[in-house]
Design a protein around this motif. Structure first.
Motif, mmCIF file in Angstrom:
data_model
loop_
_atom_site.group_PDB
_atom_site.id
_atom_site.type_symbol
_atom_site.label_atom_id
_atom_site.label_comp_id
_atom_site.label_asym_id
_atom_site.label_seq_id
_atom_site.Cartn_x
_atom_site.Cartn_y
_atom_site.Cartn_z
ATOM 1 N N ILE A 132 0.827 -1.209 0.000
ATOM 2 C CA ILE A 132 0.000 0.000 0.000
ATOM 3 C C ILE A 132 0.859 1.256 0.000
ATOM 4 N N GLY A 133 1.826 1.304 0.892
ATOM 5 C CA GLY A 133 2.662 2.504 0.937
ATOM 6 C C GLY A 133 3.452 2.569 2.224
ATOM 7 N N SER A 134 4.368 3.510 2.262
ATOM 8 C CA SER A 134 5.255 3.589 3.415
ATOM 9 C C SER A 134 4.524 4.170 4.627
ATOM 10 N N LYS A 135 4.999 3.802 5.801
ATOM 11 C CA LYS A 135 4.359 4.244 7.033
ATOM 12 C C LYS A 135 4.320 5.769 7.134
ATOM 13 N N GLU A 136 5.408 6.419 6.787
ATOM 14 C CA GLU A 136 5.455 7.886 6.894
ATOM 15 C C GLU A 136 4.367 8.534 6.031
ATOM 16 N N ILE A 137 4.139 7.972 4.875
ATOM 17 C CA ILE A 137 3.117 8.535 3.981
ATOM 18 C C ILE A 137 1.730 8.319 4.577
ATOM 19 N N LYS A 139 -9.633 14.588 -20.021
ATOM 20 C CA LYS A 139 -9.000 13.290 -20.259
ATOM 21 C C LYS A 139 -9.007 12.432 -18.992
ATOM 22 N N LEU A 140 -9.878 12.766 -18.061
ATOM 23 C CA LEU A 140 -10.233 11.882 -16.938
ATOM 24 C C LEU A 140 -9.212 11.825 -15.802
ATOM 25 N N GLY A 141 -8.323 12.818 -15.699
ATOM 26 C CA GLY A 141 -7.278 12.754 -14.684
ATOM 27 C C GLY A 141 -7.482 13.643 -13.469
ATOM 28 N N LEU A 142 -8.487 14.498 -13.466
ATOM 29 C CA LEU A 142 -8.657 15.431 -12.341
ATOM 30 C C LEU A 142 -9.291 14.706 -11.162
ATOM 31 N N LEU A 143 -8.597 14.692 -10.038
ATOM 32 C CA LEU A 143 -9.094 14.023 -8.842
ATOM 33 C C LEU A 143 -9.796 15.042 -7.939
ATOM 34 N N SER A 144 -10.998 14.697 -7.461
ATOM 35 C CA SER A 144 -11.713 15.687 -6.653
ATOM 36 C C SER A 144 -10.975 15.968 -5.340
ATOM 37 N N LYS A 145 -10.432 14.918 -4.730
ATOM 38 C CA LYS A 145 -9.658 15.145 -3.505
ATOM 39 C C LYS A 145 -8.177 15.324 -3.844
ATOM 40 N N GLY A 146 -7.902 16.394 -4.559
ATOM 41 C CA GLY A 146 -6.531 16.662 -4.970
ATOM 42 C C GLY A 146 -5.585 16.794 -3.776
ATOM 43 N N PHE A 147 -6.136 17.221 -2.679
ATOM 44 C CA PHE A 147 -5.299 17.444 -1.488
ATOM 45 C C PHE A 147 -4.663 16.163 -0.964
ATOM 46 N N VAL A 148 -5.284 15.020 -1.208
ATOM 47 C CA VAL A 148 -4.709 13.757 -0.734
ATOM 48 C C VAL A 148 -3.349 13.523 -1.389
ATOM 49 N N GLY A 149 -3.317 13.646 -2.695
ATOM 50 C CA GLY A 149 -2.063 13.486 -3.412
ATOM 51 C C GLY A 149 -1.042 14.537 -2.997
ATOM 52 N N ALA A 150 -1.522 15.748 -2.802
ATOM 53 C CA ALA A 150 -0.614 16.838 -2.429
ATOM 54 C C ALA A 150 0.020 16.566 -1.063
ATOM 55 N N ILE A 151 -0.791 16.118 -0.134
ATOM 56 C CA ILE A 151 -0.264 15.792 1.205
ATOM 57 C C ILE A 151 0.801 14.701 1.101
ATOM 58 N N MET A 152 0.512 13.690 0.312
ATOM 59 C CA MET A 152 1.484 12.603 0.170
ATOM 60 C C MET A 152 2.772 13.091 -0.487
ATOM 61 N N PHE A 153 2.643 13.865 -1.547
ATOM 62 C CA PHE A 153 3.856 14.310 -2.248
ATOM 63 C C PHE A 153 4.645 15.351 -1.455
ATOM 64 N N ASN A 154 3.938 16.126 -0.653
ATOM 65 C CA ASN A 154 4.680 17.040 0.233
ATOM 66 C C ASN A 154 5.625 16.246 1.131
ATOM 67 N N ARG A 155 5.087 15.187 1.714
ATOM 68 C CA ARG A 155 5.937 14.363 2.570
ATOM 69 C C ARG A 155 7.030 13.662 1.762
ATOM 70 N N PHE A 156 6.628 13.152 0.619
ATOM 71 C CA PHE A 156 7.521 12.387 -0.248
ATOM 72 C C PHE A 156 8.760 13.202 -0.635
ATOM 73 N N LEU A 157 8.520 14.455 -0.958
ATOM 74 C CA LEU A 157 9.627 15.296 -1.444
ATOM 75 C C LEU A 157 10.373 16.012 -0.317
ATOM 76 N N ARG A 158 9.719 16.142 0.843
ATOM 77 C CA ARG A 158 10.336 16.900 1.945
ATOM 78 C C ARG A 158 11.567 16.168 2.460
ATOM 79 N N ASP A 159 12.599 16.919 2.767
ATOM 80 C CA ASP A 159 13.827 16.350 3.353
ATOM 81 C C ASP A 159 14.355 15.160 2.551
ATOM 82 N N ASP A 160 14.202 15.224 1.270
ATOM 83 C CA ASP A 160 14.719 14.149 0.384
ATOM 84 C C ASP A 160 14.230 12.763 0.769
ATOM 85 N N TYR A 161 13.033 12.708 1.364
ATOM 86 C CA TYR A 161 12.505 11.407 1.768
ATOM 87 C C TYR A 161 12.421 10.440 0.583
#
Lengths: 334, 334, 334, 334
Positions: free
Chosen positions: A11-16, A227-249
């Motif tokens: 599913i994904g890493s614990k930090e995410i 083209k079917l790519g807009l997610l209504s809960k865009g913030f979910v992805g943003a929260i994950m990628f913020n963590r993903f990219l922060r501090d070179d995680y």
């Protein structure tokens, strides 16, 4: 069973996931107009040192097709790439279904041969043929190779000379970065659009599309929705990628997978078939061995030969060293 | 601020996220070939008492378009629906972009008027016109109304008579079920394909597409991949929907949102404009009031009139009763 | 100047134009519902001894694309052909623009190698790849070769075994028939759909599409209109093709072009590069010769080599023998 | 039988066919690169007093769709028109099949109501909806009405204000010009692209597309080929249109059809239902009369009412006055 089948098997890493829990009571605006999405954009702009636009999409294929749909405005416009490309082989004709032709150019392994592009381009001389308009490459490639920064610079130079937009499929870009000496900032300086894969590195889903070229930013959200790519809960992805990219995680996650793959490469040197540096290891084993190890290891058969087969071992952000050591032992001894 | 803007403003319910944490160390096969996806299919088969096929997609629009793409094989085939439909108004032309025309039929509020369908159908008489092949409705509708089971039966009867496939957009189907007396099993008996929305009811993402009609099951995974909807980590959605559907958890979540909406409807009776029964409440307020309450409540302006406006208040699975009571007070007193 | 540039450089043969004059005062029903279109269908049915459906379209590309659009119902379905095919090289991406991928299979010259098809087909194993559904070939090929009837039978057998529809691009089918020993009836027995080109043999415009397979007849007029191929004055094409096919007139026209090409082949033996039998002759000349003859002859440069070039000489239904003799002399002596 | 069914029921006028005979021994370059096509372009440039680009296509629907395909670059871009438009009703969904949505705006009869456009446009406010980009009208309209030059100027002014390209479907533009006081030059000054219909006025086939706006000229031949409209024998259409436009021949042809229609309108005043001025006459007759006259006159039933029907009588370039007089007598007396 030791699972070395692919890098999208958990599913994904614990930090995410913890990050999702952390924000689970907060309320956000929908469709990517939220604060977390803006925060992510700022973060990527600071990492790339460019005024890029950013969007989180749900997977690699949809990101490839929507990115290229933004680039290829006319139905007669085509994308140049190598025959082994994901868009050519493993997307069930999605690029053609969106209306565009793929043009093959010479490859060196899974990479585009820069010396072949111009000749390929020049074959398209009049309005009875398609018009090349994009150059698509994957970094890392389908075979796990990584372009050097010089190679990317050269490809970008050629692309600009030929008036082609350069798109980098980055489903495994973090792994490419972790095994090379360049950065997101470098990537953003050698292409018009690229993405950073999360699905194959500890996110439940998500690819971060980064639009560098201003021309490609115009009305992107329209094509994203159409083209079917807009997610209504865009913030979910943003929260994950913020963590993903922060501090070179993301680099930490990728580095671990590379380290585990390096261990495999080192210890299984004699079986190696493709010289690559990321988290995919291709080895050739005789059929007997393949049969034997399949009782203990999950992997993918890449190519069936006569008395042997090429198999693919993939390490992930959470592959355990003991599993790798066990796998090595099993392969060697069976 | 009290947030009554929409029902997709939080990441998701604790139970759902906990489920993800619970399985976060497990390994799964990719692309929906995993055990959790099979488990989900069994669960839905038992709930619908039909041998349905099931797929989890990332959002409503992509589910509408891919579902209809499976139904409408030829570019001259069209879908009949009402003018206010989501596919007509709020999908940036995705259905036309996929190559198909929308035909409008008579509406009663946001519902299809069953008495108008045959006349609509009969206008398409020859090969200079499109050929109607699907009937699309939302339940609940865009205006929050719920079809009665008898209405659905009648629509299905007409669809079958006219050789149309009936597709039910269920972005808010749980809310429809929670405010009516019928079940998933009933829904599965009155249509060819439908989906159960999760995004608007406590899932980070996810719509569960259910294919009832055998003809529509053929090669569905090809169209799912080709039209950009196949998620590599299919097990994530499956894990979430297993929890969502288990022990009627989705109905519990939906019922709470309905209860909160009923409270609003009851107390704001004098302002109500559309008679509906789900978690969307439409009220008409004079402009002054709209301005005043906007300092305390987040909501959507539905329609601007001259001296007044219709606004939409939406309750969610986690809307707090105290917030609703406060909102009522603010609306009444400002 | 002697024009050997192509076979579509004149309006049309006198007999065809006279036929139009003859009927110019008559009135007909529109959109192919007229008596002349029915008459044409009867004629083709008698020539093929099959209950075929027939349609006249305006040109080769539109016939290829609409024919294949009728065959390829789903966007993930693909067409197998050789890389030199017209649909791949010279239709500006029309097939991809209509949503479908081309798969390349092994060629022998411009022909499909029957021995390669099954291996090609077998590479497409799951829903991450397209699904082959059609086999497309041109007869005569792009290089002017003609399939033997046995070759066609074998290709058809393989196609049926693999559940592929076989489509024959017949832009120069009359020329193929005129230089071989088989007939329209034979062609109709070895494929699912084919067409008989008129544009390249004395018609102002027009290709006659013949649908042999019943499955492909269903609703064809819908796709014909939707994909822009339905001509309102269908009777014009029907009148022309009635004359064209009557009393083997099309074979007379084609035979003359072949005879002229044979003369070229015989006399220019030493320069010949492709061994073919129809009305296209490919010869290799040194650059000096190419330059010299270009003052007297119009032709197409097919491929630029280092000190020489391959040029194409095309004969037509109305190519004069004296012109051919002159051309031979010029080529030999310059 | 007197044929008043439509204006595309004969092959074509003698002058046009004679022109084809005249050039039947000449040789031309293919694909519209010939001298006759250049000559036609010069002629149209002199008639419009603008540096227009010109192309001959095979029919109305293909011209509408390819013209609009050049205008609508992105799949989220839409065309505004009235509900009765040909592209909406009678093209088998071709516009949607090419990927674009039609937006309806208010009509007055078959015309666009200029007062409604801006309100229609303003409904499209964000990226969840399509983006209007073209305005499409027919002149003459589907109901035979003709826009005044002032109306066209006003529509063009609004289009430019809203950043919409104005496209004029001119399948019966000659008839519109012949019944009004403006010219091709006027038309070219009030739109971005238009066409002059030949098929409905004495040509075997052919519509002349005129591109006025420079932005729309770019790479048009690519889209023309990709969307199946490029004719290899482009010179045939050019030869016909050169004759058609020379010495106002097209206006002579159109004027005759108008004169014959005027005679019908005058004598059948009591039955007239739509007040129009071109070559289509709509009359309402009781069912008995409809039955009786159908033994002597071929016509189209436009709309079935209860005890009566609206029928359409169409005159053509070659309709004989004696036939019109006979038809009038039959209608009056039966």
């Amino acid at each position: 069973m030791i699972n070395l089948k692919n890098d999208y098997n958990t599913i994904g890493s614990k930090e995410i996931l913890d990050e999702l829990i952390k924000y689970s009571n907060d309320k956000f605006v929908g469709y990517g107009e939220d604060t977390k999405t803006k925060e992510l954009n700022s973060l990527v702009r600071s990492l790339t040192e460019k005024e890029v636009d950013t969007y989180v999409l749900s997977g690699g294929t949809i990101t490839n097709i929507i990115g290229l749909s933004q680039i290829l405005k006319n139905p007669y416009e085509a994308v140049i790439t190598v025959e082994t490309s994901h868009i050519n082989v493993h997307e069930t004709g999605a690029i053609e279904s969106s209306g565009h032709k793929i043009i093959f150019t010479k490859a060196i392994g899974g990479k585009i041969d820069p010396n072949g592009i111009e000749a390929t381009y020049n074959k398209f001389t009049d309005n009875h043929m398609v018009m090349p308009k994009a150059l698509y490459l994957s970094n890392a490639t389908e075979l796990g190779e990584v372009y050097t920064l010089d190679e990317l610079k050269e490809l970008y130079r050629i692309a600009k000379k030929l008036n082609l937009y350069l798109f980098i499929d980055g489903a495994r870009l973090p792994q490419a970065l972790a095994s090379s000496k360049y950065t997101l900032k470098d990537i953003a300086s050698v292409c018009d659009m690229f993405y950073v894969g999360g699905t194959k590195l500890g996110l439940p889903y998500g690819e971060l599309l980064v639009i560098v070229n201003d021309e490609l930013k115009v009305n992107f959200k329209y094509i994203l929705k159409n083209k079917l790519g807009l997610l209504s809960k865009g913030f979910v992805g943003a929260i994950m990628f913020n963590r993903f990219l922060r501090d070179d995680y993301y680099l930490t996650l990728a580095s671990h997978s590379i380290e585990m793959a390096n261990l495999l490469r080192e210890e299984l040197k004699e079986y190696l078939v493709y010289p690559n540096t990321t988290n995919q290891v291709f080895i050739k084993l005789d059929n007997n061995k393949v049969n034997n190890i399949s009782k203990y290891i999950e992997f993918e058969v890449w190519e069936l030969l006569n008395d042997s087969a090429i198999i693919r071992l993939v390490t992930a952000y959470n592959t355990k060293k003991e599993d790798v050591l066990d796998a090595i032992k099993i392969i060697k001894e069976s």
